[in-house]
Each structure stands twice: as structure tokens, then as C-alpha cells.
Design an enzyme around this catalytic site. Structure first.
Site, PDB file in Angstrom:
ATOM      1  N   THR A 120      60.435 -25.533  15.488  1.00  0.00           N
ATOM      2  CA  THR A 120      61.416 -24.608  14.925  1.00  0.00           C
ATOM      3  C   THR A 120      61.616 -23.459  15.902  1.00  0.00           C
ATOM      4  O   THR A 120      60.659 -22.750  16.238  1.00  0.00           O
ATOM      5  CB  THR A 120      60.913 -24.076  13.569  1.00  0.00           C
ATOM      6  OG1 THR A 120      60.693 -25.200  12.720  1.00  0.00           O
ATOM      7  CG2 THR A 120      61.915 -23.127  12.940  1.00  0.00           C
ATOM      8  N   GLU A 150      62.933 -30.232  12.194  1.00  0.00           N
ATOM      9  CA  GLU A 150      62.131 -31.086  11.310  1.00  0.00           C
ATOM     10  C   GLU A 150      61.995 -30.418   9.939  1.00  0.00           C
ATOM     11  O   GLU A 150      61.694 -29.243   9.858  1.00  0.00           O
ATOM     12  CB  GLU A 150      60.750 -31.317  11.949  1.00  0.00           C
ATOM     13  CG  GLU A 150      59.856 -32.235  11.158  1.00  0.00           C
ATOM     14  CD  GLU A 150      60.567 -33.532  10.780  1.00  0.00           C
ATOM     15  OE1 GLU A 150      60.950 -34.293  11.678  1.00  0.00           O
ATOM     16  OE2 GLU A 150      60.738 -33.782   9.562  1.00  0.00           O
ATOM     17  N   GLY A 273      53.057 -19.350   1.898  1.00  0.00           N
ATOM     18  CA  GLY A 273      52.261 -19.218   3.124  1.00  0.00           C
ATOM     19  C   GLY A 273      52.529 -20.409   4.013  1.00  0.00           C
ATOM     20  O   GLY A 273      53.568 -21.063   3.896  1.00  0.00           O
ATOM     21  N   CYS A 276      55.278 -22.271   8.218  1.00  0.00           N
ATOM     22  CA  CYS A 276      56.743 -22.272   8.302  1.00  0.00           C
ATOM     23  C   CYS A 276      57.374 -21.034   7.687  1.00  0.00           C
ATOM     24  O   CYS A 276      57.914 -20.201   8.404  1.00  0.00           O
ATOM     25  CB  CYS A 276      57.295 -23.538   7.654  1.00  0.00           C
ATOM     26  SG  CYS A 276      56.956 -24.999   8.642  1.00  0.00           S
ATOM     27  N   LYS A 279      56.609 -17.219   9.012  1.00  0.00           N
ATOM     28  CA  LYS A 279      57.050 -16.939  10.376  1.00  0.00           C
ATOM     29  C   LYS A 279      58.551 -17.201  10.546  1.00  0.00           C
ATOM     30  O   LYS A 279      59.223 -16.504  11.299  1.00  0.00           O
ATOM     31  CB  LYS A 279      56.229 -17.742  11.390  1.00  0.00           C
ATOM     32  CG  LYS A 279      56.574 -19.207  11.497  1.00  0.00           C
ATOM     33  CD  LYS A 279      55.844 -19.837  12.666  1.00  0.00           C
ATOM     34  CE  LYS A 279      56.116 -21.327  12.768  1.00  0.00           C
ATOM     35  NZ  LYS A 279      57.512 -21.707  12.969  1.00  0.00           N
TER      36      LYS A 279
HETATM   37  N1  LIG Z   1      53.828 -27.668   9.896  1.00  0.00           N
HETATM   38  C1  LIG Z   1      54.959 -27.899   9.267  1.00  0.00           C
HETATM   39  O1  LIG Z   1      54.990 -28.189   8.069  1.00  0.00           O
HETATM   40  C2  LIG Z   1      56.258 -27.829  10.014  1.00  0.00           C
HETATM   41  C3  LIG Z   1      57.412 -28.385   9.432  1.00  0.00           C
HETATM   42  C4  LIG Z   1      58.601 -28.324  10.130  1.00  0.00           C
HETATM   43  C5  LIG Z   1      58.653 -27.713  11.375  1.00  0.00           C
HETATM   44  N2  LIG Z   1      57.524 -27.170  11.897  1.00  0.00           N
HETATM   45  C6  LIG Z   1      57.604 -26.564  13.234  1.00  0.00           C
HETATM   46  O2  LIG Z   1      57.095 -27.519  14.172  1.00  0.00           O
HETATM   47  C7  LIG Z   1      56.395 -26.851  15.237  1.00  0.00           C
HETATM   48  C8  LIG Z   1      54.968 -27.369  15.296  1.00  0.00           C
HETATM   49  O3  LIG Z   1      54.319 -27.069  14.078  1.00  0.00           O
HETATM   50  P1  LIG Z   1      52.892 -27.703  13.724  1.00  0.00           P
HETATM   51  O4  LIG Z   1      52.574 -27.275  12.341  1.00  0.00           O
HETATM   52  O5  LIG Z   1      52.899 -29.137  14.068  1.00  0.00           O
HETATM   53  O6  LIG Z   1      51.976 -26.900  14.760  1.00  0.00           O
HETATM   54  P2  LIG Z   1      50.522 -27.303  15.279  1.00  0.00           P
HETATM   55  O7  LIG Z   1      49.926 -26.040  15.780  1.00  0.00           O
HETATM   56  O8  LIG Z   1      49.824 -28.057  14.207  1.00  0.00           O
HETATM   57  O9  LIG Z   1      50.807 -28.309  16.475  1.00  0.00           O
HETATM   58  C9  LIG Z   1      51.217 -27.935  17.743  1.00  0.00           C
HETATM   59  C10 LIG Z   1      50.359 -28.704  18.735  1.00  0.00           C
HETATM   60  O10 LIG Z   1      50.920 -28.599  20.023  1.00  0.00           O
HETATM   61  C11 LIG Z   1      49.845 -28.569  20.953  1.00  0.00           C
HETATM   62  N3  LIG Z   1      50.357 -28.073  22.240  1.00  0.00           N
HETATM   63  C12 LIG Z   1      50.698 -26.815  22.605  1.00  0.00           C
HETATM   64  N4  LIG Z   1      51.110 -26.795  23.871  1.00  0.00           N
HETATM   65  C13 LIG Z   1      51.056 -28.069  24.338  1.00  0.00           C
HETATM   66  C14 LIG Z   1      51.357 -28.701  25.575  1.00  0.00           C
HETATM   67  N5  LIG Z   1      51.817 -27.997  26.624  1.00  0.00           N
HETATM   68  N6  LIG Z   1      51.157 -30.034  25.684  1.00  0.00           N
HETATM   69  C15 LIG Z   1      50.683 -30.749  24.653  1.00  0.00           C
HETATM   70  N7  LIG Z   1      50.374 -30.205  23.468  1.00  0.00           N
HETATM   71  C16 LIG Z   1      50.571 -28.882  23.302  1.00  0.00           C
HETATM   72  C17 LIG Z   1      48.847 -27.661  20.269  1.00  0.00           C
HETATM   73  O11 LIG Z   1      47.542 -27.784  20.806  1.00  0.00           O
HETATM   74  C18 LIG Z   1      48.940 -28.152  18.830  1.00  0.00           C
HETATM   75  O12 LIG Z   1      48.022 -29.188  18.553  1.00  0.00           O
HETATM   76  C19 LIG Z   1      56.506 -25.356  14.909  1.00  0.00           C
HETATM   77  O13 LIG Z   1      57.613 -24.854  15.585  1.00  0.00           O
HETATM   78  C20 LIG Z   1      56.746 -25.336  13.430  1.00  0.00           C
HETATM   79  O14 LIG Z   1      57.442 -24.196  13.015  1.00  0.00           O
HETATM   80  C21 LIG Z   1      56.318 -27.227  11.263  1.00  0.00           C
END
Ligand SMILES: NC(=O)c1ccc[n+]([C@@H]2O[C@H](COP(=O)([O-])OP(=O)(O)OC[C@H]3O[C@@H](n4cnc5c(N)ncnc54)[C@H](O)[C@@H]3O)[C@@H](O)[C@H]2O)c1
Length: 475
Positions: A120, A150, A273, A276, A279
């Protein structure tokens, strides 16, 4: 198609596993060496229903591999960026991880690549990415940048990914739009072997909505901010209900029956909380500010949410009189059920407030204990909800895990110090718990004490002076 996914978190891991499930050859990278080692050895770095099974299946079929980001960049014709975008102190989304990935792609990739932002990100990040790629590209890389926000929810991420209501893509070239359509075709057509349902329930086919990059980026922030607004709205209605003696459950039901409003996200509680909503609302406010638009509506949404935990603590103080020295059972730490994620969970703020007031906190969560322990080491973690309740002056329901609906209240009655339940998620109706011999305090409803259940007392809301204290109503 050969696809790469960068970042094996909640979104990346689900994306990688599900894209492999629908037939693609996927390479997923992770920079955290412990997480990567776990995945390469067949373990899971996070809890998400169905995900482990899907990963096992697609790895066995040879369609999913884990490794370094360099390998991922070399692998995929299309590269999904799924790294974290946490909030900075000023509310802006921190795009450092995205920038690192973009630079690595620019330096290492050759030929043509479709680079897809699934994280996001603020509107116009796609444009920044294009600029960054052209500045740093050294191997004559040809590329398109597309947005593919997503919408999955933790706890149901596999189901959400495979059976979405919509797939939104933002692409500024026919080639990028065509490739994204090809990637998602099995999901759009709902033609794949579903790992969850033996016969998938009949539902509407997903809408594939193609737009420009800026609009796709905005769709994500606007959607999350709107849902957060619904939650803060019903929480304010709940406050009003507590003062006037109305029942927020009924108010929400009455509102939700209007198809223009709908029932979803009208559950009052101790606030939203997770990684998503908090932030994304902040980031959206900042985007608006920087664009000269005063989105103070969303600032209020955030403020209302921030006050939820304090409002809940006030209920606890009102019931316990003195919090210092009290044993408090906390049921649920994850920011919502069916996940182990405690990032920005109200439970963290709540437990910190209770500890600061001198309470002894005994907590139980079916999945989130390990992640909570890292941020709340002072808590006594219990192996089940009964143990957490032993000797407790109050049981707090903080996450609405299903197993809390199945508790043996007679057993609990014999182990607690005080029969008091303060329900931050309105898991029960007041009569259900007061009928078991507990005083029951919830959100936006008249509280209930055991004597009311015993005499079948009907609560006369007009007799309430203020607040939800039925203890003040003479028996
Ligand atoms: N968690 C949710 O429910 C959700 C839903 C929709 C969108 N999003 C968005 O998706 C994105 C990811 O969210 P998330 O919850 O999966 O986060 P997360 O922290 O669980 O996953 C991110 C992963 O990326 C890895 N990473 C960082 N830099 C990297 C690199 N250079 N190479 C390889 N891996 C790397 C981190 O170590 C981490 O494991 C965010 O922008 C979030 O806002 C999250």
C-alpha cells in the site's frame, strides 16, 4: 508465467502461494534471514489459516521457491513488490523498503520487466518508481510500473486472494494491463483448483477493474480510510448509546439494513488496529495535506480511534475502583481473530496502560503470544483462557476469537476472584453472561449484573441517569 514476489510477509506470502496455486511459477524472496530459513525449511514465519497447506502443495508441485531478492529479480517476468510501508513519525508512509527494492531491480534486472506495487503506497508512488528506475537502471532495463493494491484481510487472506470481490489494477500501458489480466485470468474466471473448498460456494465472479496507476493507488487508501471511518462512526454512536441508555447493537442492525449503508464494519469496540487501517488513515491524511486538501474528517476518525482504549480503561477503573494490584485476565492480543499479528493492536496500548497503573496482567491468545511477548515482556502469558482467568478481578475480552464464545462459565466462576467480564468486542449479549453469574460490561449497551438475569429484570433505559451503570438502578 514466471513471477517474482518480493517480501514474504502476510501479503507477499499469500500472494506468492496463491499465484503458484493458480498455475504460475513463482519465486518469493525475503530479506529477513530467519524468516527465509524457516520458509526454505518448510516452516512458517506467521500464522494464517490455510496458507501453510497451500505452500506445502505448491512447493511439492515445484511451483514455489524461496530465496534472495537478487534471485527473485533474475527470475520473474513480472515482479510483485510486497514489502512493508510502515508509518513514519509524521504519519507519512515510509517507502524506504520500496526504494531499496526498486534500486536493486534497476541495478540487476535485464530485458523487460513488469514491476507491480502491491504494497500500500501513497498516490504517485508509481510515478516516483518510474523516475527512480530510469535514474538507476544500468543494464538497459525496459519496464512498466503498475499498481495492484491488495485488499486481502489477515485471517482470511487465502480465501480473499482466490475469491476476491474485485481485482484492481492501475496500468499506464496496454502491455502492463494485458500482462496483469493474464496473471489474474484464472481468478477472474474462477478456474483453478481451490485449496480451501471442495466445491466453491456460488458467488459473483470477481470484477477486474483496470484504471491508471494514480487512481489504483488512491482506491486502496480511500477504501481503508472509508472502512476506518465506519468503525469510528459506530464507536461514537456507541458512546452516545452508553449515555442515553440505548443499545448500539440494535442501532447498528437498524442502520445496516439500509443497503446504502450495509452491516459490515459497524461493530463497536476498543478500536481498529493492525498493519493497515491506522497507518493507511494517517498516510491518507498526509497525502491530502501535501496536496493542499484539508481532510480533517479523517483526522477525527483517527482521534476517535485513539480514544477507544482510554474509554475502555475508564470502564475498567469504574468497575475495579483501584486498578493497582488487581489481577486482570486479557483474552486476545491479536488485532483481530485468526491472525497472530499484534502490530498496532489495541491490546498493546491497553496492556501498557494497565501495567502502568500497577495491574498484574495474565494474557492468553490462541496464536499471538510469541509476537506479543516481544513487545510486552512484563505480561504473564497463559496457555489457555481458563488459566488466564485464575484469581482474576476482571476478564477483559480484547479479541473476538471464536473459542471465547465456547467457554465454560461455571468453571470460570469458581476460579475468578471477582465475577466481572468487560467485553471490548461485544462478543456476547448482556443476558448471556449475566445469566452465568457474572457482571457484564460491554460497549454501547446497558451493563448487566447477575441479579438482573436472576429476576428476569427488564432494563428500563429511561430510569438511567447517565452512563451505563445499572448498579444504580434499585433492585
Ligand atoms: N497485512 C495486511 O493485511 C495487508 C493487506 C493489504 C495490504 N497490505 C500492505 O502490504 C504491504 C506489506 O504488508 P505485510 O503485512 O505483508 O507486511 P510484512 O511486514 O508482514 O511483510 C513485509 C516483508 O517484506 C520483507 N522485506 C522488506 N524488504 C525486503 C527486501 N528488500 N527483499 C525481500 N524482502 C523484504 C520484510 O522482511 C517482511 O517480511 C504493506 O504496504 C501493507 O500496507 C497489508
Amino acid at each position: 508465467m514466471k513471477l517474482s514476489v518480493i517480501g514474504a510477509g502476510y501479503v507477499g506470502l499469500t500472494t506468492a502461494a496463491c499465484l503458484a496455486q493458480i498455475g504460475h511459477d513463482v519465486f518469493c524472496s525475503e530479506s529477513d534471514v530467519e524468516k527465509l530459513a524457516k520458509l526454505q525449511n518448510g516452516g512458517m514465519p506467521l500464522f494464517e489459516p490455510h496458507l501453510e497447506d497451500v505452500i506445502k502443495g505448491v512447493r511439492k508441485a515445484g511451483r514455489l521457491r524461496f530465496g534472495s531478492t537478487e534471485e527473485a529479480i533474475a527470475w520473474g517476468d513480472a515482479i510483485f513488490i510486497c514489502v512493508g510501508t510502515p508509518p513514519l513519525a509524521n504519519g507519512d508512509a515510509d517507502l524506504c523498503a520500496i526504494e531499496v527494492v526498486a534500486r536493486a531491480i534497476a541495478k540487476r534486472a535485464t530485458g523487460y520487466r513488469l514491476i507491480i506495487e502491491k504494497s500500500t503506497v501513497p498516490v504517485q508512488t508509481g510515478a516516483q518508481l518510474r523516475k527512480h528506475l530510469s535514474v538507476h537502471s544500468t543494464n538497459g532495463l525496459r519496464y512498466d510500473v503498475a499498481s495492484n493494491p491488495e485488499f486481502l484481510r489477515e485471517g482470511t487472506s487465502v480465501e480473499d486472494f482466490l475469491h476476491p470481490d474485485r481485482i484492481v489494477i492501475g496500468a499506464d500501458s496496454p502491455r502492463a494491463a494485458g500482462l496483469l489480466r493474464e496473471i489474474y485470468e484464472p481468478i477472474v474466471q474462477q478456474k483453478f483448483t481451490c485449496p480451501i473448498h471442495s466445491g466453491c460456494p456460488k458467488r459473483k465472479d470477481p470484477i477486474f477493474l483496470a484504471t491508471d496507476t494514480n487512481s489504483a493507488e488512491l482506491i486502496k487508501h480511500a477504501s481503508n480510510s472509508f472502512l476506518a471511518m465506519k468503525i469510528s462512526f459506530i464507536n461514537m454512536v456507541a458512546n452516545l448509546c452508553e449515555v442515553v441508555g440505548a443499545d448500539v447493537t440494535k442501532v447498528a442492525e437498524g442502520m445496516g439494513l439500509d443497503p446504502r449503508i450495509g452491516p459490515a464494519f459497524l461493530n463497536p469496540g476498543i478500536g481498529f488496529g493492525g498493519f493497515c487501517f491506522p497507518k493507511d488513515v494517517q498516510a491518507f491524511v498526509r497525502i491530502a495535506e501535501k496536496s493542499g486538501c484539508d481532510f480533517s474528517l479523517l483526522k477525527e476518525v483517527e482521534k476517535i480511534n485513539q480514544r477507544r482504549v482510554e474509554h475502555f480503561v475508564e470502564k475498567i477503573r469504574k468497575e475495579l475502583w483501584v486498578v493497582r494490584g488487581k489481577k486482570i485476565a486479557v483474552w486476545g492480543l491479536a488485532f483481530k481473530p485468526n491472525t497472530d499479528d499484534v502490530r498496532f493492536a489495541p491490546s498493546i496500548t491497553l496492556v501498557k496502560a494497565l501495567l502502568a497503573e500497577g495491574a498484574a496482567v495474565r494474557a492468553y491468545d490462541p496464536e499471538a503470544t510469541e509476537k506479543a511477548r516481544a513487545v510486552l515482556p512484563e505480561v504473564t502469558y497463559c496457555t489457555d483462557a481458563y488459566r488466564a482467568a485464575e484469581g482474576a478481578d476482571a476478564i477483559l475480552i480484547v479479541t473476538e476469537w471464536d473459542e471465547f464464545r465456547q467457554m465454560d462459565w461455571n468453571r470460570l466462576l469458581s476460579t475468578v476472584e471477582q465475577p466481572l467480564v468487560i467485553d471490548g468486542r461485544n462478543v456476547f449479549s448482556p443476558e448471556q453472561i449475566s445469566g452465568k453469574g457474572f457482571r457484564y460490561v460491554s460497549i454501547g449497551r446497558v451493563d448487566a449484573s447477575p441479579w438482573q438475569a436472576a429476576v428476569g429484570e427488564k432494563i428500563d433505559s429511561s430510569s438511567l441517569r447517565a452512563g451505563n451503570s445499572v448498579q444504580e438502578v434499585p433492585a
